[in-house]
Structures are given as structure tokens and as C-alpha cells.
Design a protein around this motif. Sequence first.
Motif, short mmCIF file in Angstrom:
data_model
loop_
_atom_site.label_atom_id
_atom_site.label_comp_id
_atom_site.label_asym_id
_atom_site.label_seq_id
_atom_site.Cartn_x
_atom_site.Cartn_y
_atom_site.Cartn_z
N GLY A 252 0.80 -1.20 0.00
CA GLY A 252 0.00 0.00 0.00
C GLY A 252 0.84 1.26 0.00
O GLY A 252 2.07 1.22 -0.06
N SER A 253 0.15 2.41 0.09
CA SER A 253 0.80 3.71 0.02
C SER A 253 0.32 4.62 1.13
O SER A 253 -0.81 4.51 1.61
N LEU A 254 1.19 5.54 1.53
CA LEU A 254 0.86 6.61 2.46
C LEU A 254 1.59 7.87 2.03
O LEU A 254 2.67 7.79 1.43
N ARG A 255 1.02 9.01 2.36
CA ARG A 255 1.68 10.29 2.11
C ARG A 255 1.80 11.04 3.43
O ARG A 255 0.78 11.42 4.02
N LEU A 256 3.02 11.26 3.87
CA LEU A 256 3.27 12.01 5.09
C LEU A 256 3.46 13.49 4.77
O LEU A 256 4.00 13.84 3.73
N SER A 257 3.01 14.33 5.69
CA SER A 257 3.18 15.77 5.56
C SER A 257 3.89 16.32 6.79
O SER A 257 3.71 15.82 7.89
N CYS A 258 4.70 17.35 6.58
CA CYS A 258 5.35 18.05 7.66
C CYS A 258 5.17 19.54 7.44
O CYS A 258 5.74 20.11 6.51
N ALA A 259 4.36 20.15 8.28
CA ALA A 259 4.11 21.59 8.21
C ALA A 259 5.04 22.31 9.17
O ALA A 259 5.09 21.98 10.36
N ALA A 260 5.77 23.29 8.67
CA ALA A 260 6.76 24.01 9.46
C ALA A 260 6.44 25.49 9.54
O ALA A 260 5.73 26.04 8.69
N SER A 261 6.95 26.14 10.57
CA SER A 261 6.88 27.59 10.62
C SER A 261 7.76 28.16 9.52
O SER A 261 8.69 27.51 9.04
N LYS A 262 7.48 29.38 9.11
CA LYS A 262 8.21 29.99 8.00
C LYS A 262 9.71 30.06 8.28
O LYS A 262 10.53 29.76 7.41
N SER A 263 10.10 30.46 9.48
CA SER A 263 11.51 30.62 9.79
C SER A 263 12.24 29.28 9.79
O SER A 263 13.40 29.20 9.36
N ILE A 264 11.60 28.23 10.26
CA ILE A 264 12.21 26.91 10.28
C ILE A 264 12.29 26.33 8.87
O ILE A 264 13.29 25.73 8.48
N PHE A 265 11.23 26.52 8.11
CA PHE A 265 11.20 26.01 6.74
C PHE A 265 12.24 26.70 5.86
O PHE A 265 12.68 26.13 4.86
N SER A 266 12.67 27.90 6.24
CA SER A 266 13.63 28.66 5.44
C SER A 266 15.05 28.10 5.51
O SER A 266 15.90 28.51 4.71
N LEU A 267 15.34 27.21 6.45
CA LEU A 267 16.65 26.58 6.51
C LEU A 267 16.89 25.75 5.26
O LEU A 267 15.96 25.37 4.56
N ASN A 268 18.16 25.45 4.97
CA ASN A 268 18.52 24.90 3.67
C ASN A 268 17.96 23.51 3.42
O ASN A 268 17.55 23.20 2.30
N TYR A 269 17.91 22.67 4.45
CA TYR A 269 17.51 21.29 4.26
C TYR A 269 16.26 20.93 5.04
O TYR A 269 16.08 21.33 6.20
N MET A 270 15.40 20.15 4.41
CA MET A 270 14.29 19.49 5.06
C MET A 270 14.43 18.00 4.79
O MET A 270 14.78 17.60 3.68
N GLY A 271 14.18 17.21 5.80
CA GLY A 271 14.35 15.78 5.61
C GLY A 271 13.40 14.94 6.43
O GLY A 271 12.74 15.42 7.34
N TRP A 272 13.37 13.67 6.06
CA TRP A 272 12.61 12.66 6.79
C TRP A 272 13.56 11.60 7.33
O TRP A 272 14.43 11.11 6.61
#
Length: 118
Positions: free
Chosen positions: A16-36
Motif C-alpha cells: 500500500g501507500s501513504l503520504r506524510l506531511s510536515c508543516a513548518a513555521s516559516k523561519s524553520i522552513f527557510s533553513l537549507n535542508y528538510m528531511g525525513w
Amino acid sequence: QVQLVESGGGLVQPGGSLRLSCAASKSIFSLNYMGWYRQAPGKERELVAISSKSGSTNYADSVKGRFTISRDNAKNTVYLQMNSLRPEDTAIYYCKSFPVWGSSLAYWGQGTQVTVSS
């Protein structure tokens, strides 16, 4: 304050399949890398997928070809699309934001449980 919030985990059967989401604050999301990352019971936390602001991506060999990381900059959100799930994918999945490789500065979400079982 909670600045990274994961959602989308749950119970799914093998294949099967799943889609995970990660919602961040603007300042945190502005950092260079996002990862799981993920951590299974009795195991160390491991990298699953990384996305940079420039659009480059990196995947663990165990998920390459099955998982896809993507960003929606307007929503300050990063996603992990997981297909062809296996029982071995069962773990708590965490979202992470950090500026450079090896940095001690990092922000983590609370995690979301993914269970793959028949």
C-alpha cells in the motif's frame, strides 16, 4: 513551541501507500535542508530522504524508487510519498530541518507512526 508537525501516518497493508506531511513555521522552513528520518523499535534513527532548497534530493538505498520527497514552498510543507510499503518500513517517521550537513542546530517534529502489516 511546536514548529514542525508531522501527519499522515497510520496502518497500511504491505504494498500500500501513504503520504506524510510536515508543516513548518516559516523561519524553520527557510533553513537549507528538510528531511525525513525514521526509527524502528530497537533500532537507531536513520535517514530516509533529504531535500535542499536548490531542489536536490537524496534517498536511503532501502527506499529509493519507492519513496519521493517533495516541497510546497507556499505552504511551508514537505511531503514524503511512500509507495510499495513493506513491513520493514514500520517505524516512527520524523521531520527535520537544518541549515548545513553536520550542524548541531536542527529542529525536529514529534513524529508520526507508520505501521505496515497484513
